[in-house]
Each structure stands twice: as C-alpha cells, then as structure tokens.
Design a protein around this motif. Structure first.
Motif, PDB file in Angstrom:
ATOM      1  N   THR A 139       0.507  -0.057   0.285  1.00 47.95           N
ATOM      2  CA  THR A 139       0.772   1.339   0.692  1.00 47.95           C
ATOM      3  C   THR A 139       2.098   1.872   0.139  1.00 47.95           C
ATOM      4  O   THR A 139       2.681   2.782   0.727  1.00 47.95           O
ATOM      5  N   ARG A 140       2.539   1.343  -0.991  1.00 54.61           N
ATOM      6  CA  ARG A 140       3.769   1.906  -1.558  1.00 54.61           C
ATOM      7  C   ARG A 140       3.626   3.418  -1.798  1.00 54.61           C
ATOM      8  O   ARG A 140       4.577   4.178  -1.624  1.00 54.61           O
ATOM      9  N   GLU A 141       2.434   3.857  -2.194  1.00 54.78           N
ATOM     10  CA  GLU A 141       2.242   5.289  -2.476  1.00 54.78           C
ATOM     11  C   GLU A 141       2.424   6.140  -1.220  1.00 54.78           C
ATOM     12  O   GLU A 141       2.823   7.296  -1.315  1.00 54.78           O
ATOM     13  N   ILE A 142       2.115   5.583  -0.060  1.00 49.05           N
ATOM     14  CA  ILE A 142       2.349   6.314   1.198  1.00 49.05           C
ATOM     15  C   ILE A 142       3.840   6.283   1.531  1.00 49.05           C
ATOM     16  O   ILE A 142       4.425   7.283   1.951  1.00 49.05           O
ATOM     17  N   LEU A 143       4.450   5.138   1.288  1.00 47.20           N
ATOM     18  CA  LEU A 143       5.888   5.000   1.544  1.00 47.20           C
ATOM     19  C   LEU A 143       6.692   5.992   0.700  1.00 47.20           C
ATOM     20  O   LEU A 143       7.698   6.543   1.160  1.00 47.20           O
ATOM     21  N   LEU A 144       6.253   6.242  -0.533  1.00 45.87           N
ATOM     22  CA  LEU A 144       6.971   7.186  -1.398  1.00 45.87           C
ATOM     23  C   LEU A 144       7.007   8.584  -0.783  1.00 45.87           C
ATOM     24  O   LEU A 144       7.902   9.376  -1.061  1.00 45.87           O
TER      25      LEU A 144
END
Ligand code: KQY
Length: 373
Positions: free
Chosen positions: A344-349
């Motif tokens: 979920t790095r894309e959500i964290l960004l």
C-alpha cells in the motif's frame, strides 16, 4: 429515509463498538483527485482495489465512486464488491464516513462528525471539502441507519475505542486549534463521552512523525483487544519517532481503561523511515486547491494502520525489512484471524493507509453488553 436525531448516542444508550467486534460490512471510496494521487490516481486505484478485494474475502464491501469514475471503478473492482455513485473530495472513508454506534438490543445508528479536511483553512489539506462532509449522511441513508450530527469537528481516524467504555486519542489532533478552537480539553472529553458512549479517554501526546492529519491515533496506536494496545515503535534514538513512541508508551503504562485495567502493549516496528521519491512526486498535479507533495517528504508509514475484518486482518506491506515482523505480531495478537498483507505504498503517498480508507459497519441483531459507567 434515515432520521436525524437530536439527542446524543450516550443519552440514547448507544456506544461505539470496537473494530474487533462483528461487522455487517465495510465501506471505501474510490481515489480520484490527480492533485493528491500520482499518475491520475491509477496506482492508488490499483492498491485500493487490492485492499477492497482482500477485505471482501471476509465481509461484504461497498465502494463509493463519483459519477465520472463510476463505470471505471465498476470494471476494476470484483463483481462481489458493490459500487455506488457517491461524490466526494478524496477517498478517506474512515474520516468522512459515519462512526457507527450500537445498543444492547443490537440496533445501529451513525455519528456524522463535522469534517474540515483536517484543519480547514488553517492547515487543512484541500479545499473545498463539502462533498466529503456529506458522505456520512449518504452512507447512513443507504444503510438506513439513523444519524446523529455531532457539533464537533472530528474524524474517525482520530479516535479508537475498546467497545468497553475506553477511547484512545492524541492531544496533537483533538486539541489542535484547527479543529475545535473554542472547546477546552474537558469539553472535548465530554463530547467524546456523549458521541462515542465512553467513560474514559486516554490521551496520548503526538501522533506519528509528519502525519499530515495532525497526529491521528489510527497511525500511532489502536486496541487489538480489551486491555491490549498496538503501538508504532521506533528503537532509533536519532529518529524523531523515537521520543513520540516512548512518550506514548509511558502514558499507556500509566493509564487505566474504563474497567480499571492496566494495558498490555504490542510494539509494531516503524517501517523505513520511508520518503517519497522524485518520480512519485512528479506524478502529482500541482494545484492551488491541495497541499503540494514534494519529493523526499518523510512518509507517516505505520503498521498500526491495519483493518480488522470478520475473521481477518488486512495489513499494509511497506518495507521488506519489517513487514514480516509486523505480520507476526499481528498473527499473535489476533489468533483467530487470517493476516493478509497488501502492498500500500501508493496509499501512503496520499497521506494515509488501510485503516484510513475503510469504515466498518457493525453487525446488527445480536444482543450486546452495554459498557458500564
Ligand atoms: O489517518 C487517517 N485516518 C486519514 C489520512 C488522511 C490523509 C489525507 N491526505
């Protein structure tokens, strides 16, 4: 039609159940805005699809998408997931959706907090936010649950409860002048007692370092069971997270919950530290309506931001050096549930993680035990 009620949940003997109690389902919103999500939000949509699909293994899932994204979202999401048209300003269902409350007879209602995009014109993250502020009411209409409109700026990610009378919050967020500047600490505590049906509020200090929500509790700590709290932990004294986690630990050790119990603490390692890259930052559209997302920003990565589903835990995968350690802690903390990791790095960004994009709907029908005062 969903009724709007004039009293408070506590006056009507309703309270917020813990996330680890049974659910009827889970709600999410489709990420769309290109000034928060890189590359037209496609990578975030893929990540959210994986999260929604993982949760749908355990309970019914509904995703709200705007009119212009409805067909695309419908095609991306598995058929078992319900997609409904719902306008919104971004996808943080935890914060813009209702906080559900239940009673001893197994009925359910919802609290609709005033939402100001995490600070309004004094440090808020985007403008306008009127569509977001209307989301809770729309969800309650669809669920056919009565609504309390709370006279308080608040977000679902700013509160955690044990379902037995205890709430966990941070001073950095709840006492921030950009939320309820005219309310004292005591007045905010009283409002939480009235709208969450709790009798004990445990105050931690600051939230996770560089958390753009002004320190939501759902990045820092949460109840995994009555009397047991998971805490974001950092062993590196030179990292700004070290002092924050240490202070939270001291406060949790000193605290007693609503039943007078001391709290056991499970330390979940902080991933990283993680930073946004130049390529990631380049993909976000510059806009005067949303905060900028420059490269090399320290991200508020946290394994505490997981979702508890019926029979499952859906946790963020953020760093191969710590993912397995965090997963093992969660397996031990939730022996009856299957732990599923989703990258979920894309959500964290975009400033949050799995807990921030979800909102559980408690099950109705069964008898529940009213927390004692
Ligand atoms: O912590 C949460 N519950 C939400 C994070 C919102 C980030 C907004 N960009």
């Amino acid at each position: 039609m969903s009724r709007t009620l004039t009293r408070t949940p506590a006056a009507d003997r309703f309270w917020m159940p813990a996330e680890f109690e049974p659910h009827a389902g889970c709600w999410l919103l489709w990420p769309e805005r290109p000034d928060n999500w890189r590359d037209g939000a496609l990578p975030a949509q893929r990540a959210l699809t994986k999260v929604a699909t993982a949760i749908a293994r355990f309970e019914p899932v509904t995703v709200g998408a705007s009119a212009s994204h409805f067909q695309f979202a419908r095609r991306q999401l598995p058929a078992a997931i319900r997609v409904v048209e719902m306008s919104h300003d971004d996808c943080w269902m935890r914060d813009v959706g209702p906080t559900f409350v239940v009673n001893a007879g197994g009925e359910r209602r919802g609290v609709d907090w005033i939402f100001n995009a995490w600070g309004g014109l004094n440090g808020g993250l985007y403008f306008p936010w009127a569509a977001d502020d209307a989301v809770a009411q729309k969800v309650l209409e669809i669920e056919a649950d009565a609504r309390y409109r709370a006279p308080l700026v608040n977000e679902g990610g700013a509160v955690h409860v044990d379902g037995q009378g205890t709430a966990l919050v941070t001073e950095q967020c709840l006492l921030n002048p950009n939320r309820n500047p005219n309310m004292s600490r005591a007045a905010i505590e009283t409002a939480l007692e009235h709208y969450l049906g709790v009798s004990r509020v445990i105050w931690l200090g600051a939230g996770v370092f560089n958390d753009e929500t002004d320190g939501h509790i759902d990045e820092l700590a949460c109840f995994v069971a009555p009397g047991v709290v998971a805490l974001t932990w950092c062993d590196n004294r030179r990292d700004p997270q070290y002092a924050i986690s240490r202070d939270a630990e001291v406060r949790l050790r000193d605290a007693r919950d609503a039943r007078g119990r001391t709290l056991a603490i499970i330390k979940l390692p902080q991933p990283g530290p993680l930073y946004s890259t130049a390529a990631e930052a380049r993909g976000v559209l510059a806009s005067e309506y949303a905060q900028p997302r420059p490269a090399r920003t320290r991200l508020a990565g946290s394994y505490v931001n997981f979702y508890i589903a019926n029979g499952g835990i859906v946790m963020p995968l953020l760093d191969p050096r710590t993912d397995r350690i965090a997963a093992n802690h969660l397996k031990r903390a939730f022996p009856g549930r299957k732990v599923v990791g989703v990258p979920t790095r894309e959500i964290l960004l975009g400033g949050g993680n799995i807990h921030c994009i979800t909102q559980q709907v408690p099950a109705t029908g069964g008898k529940r035990e009213q927390p004692k005062k």
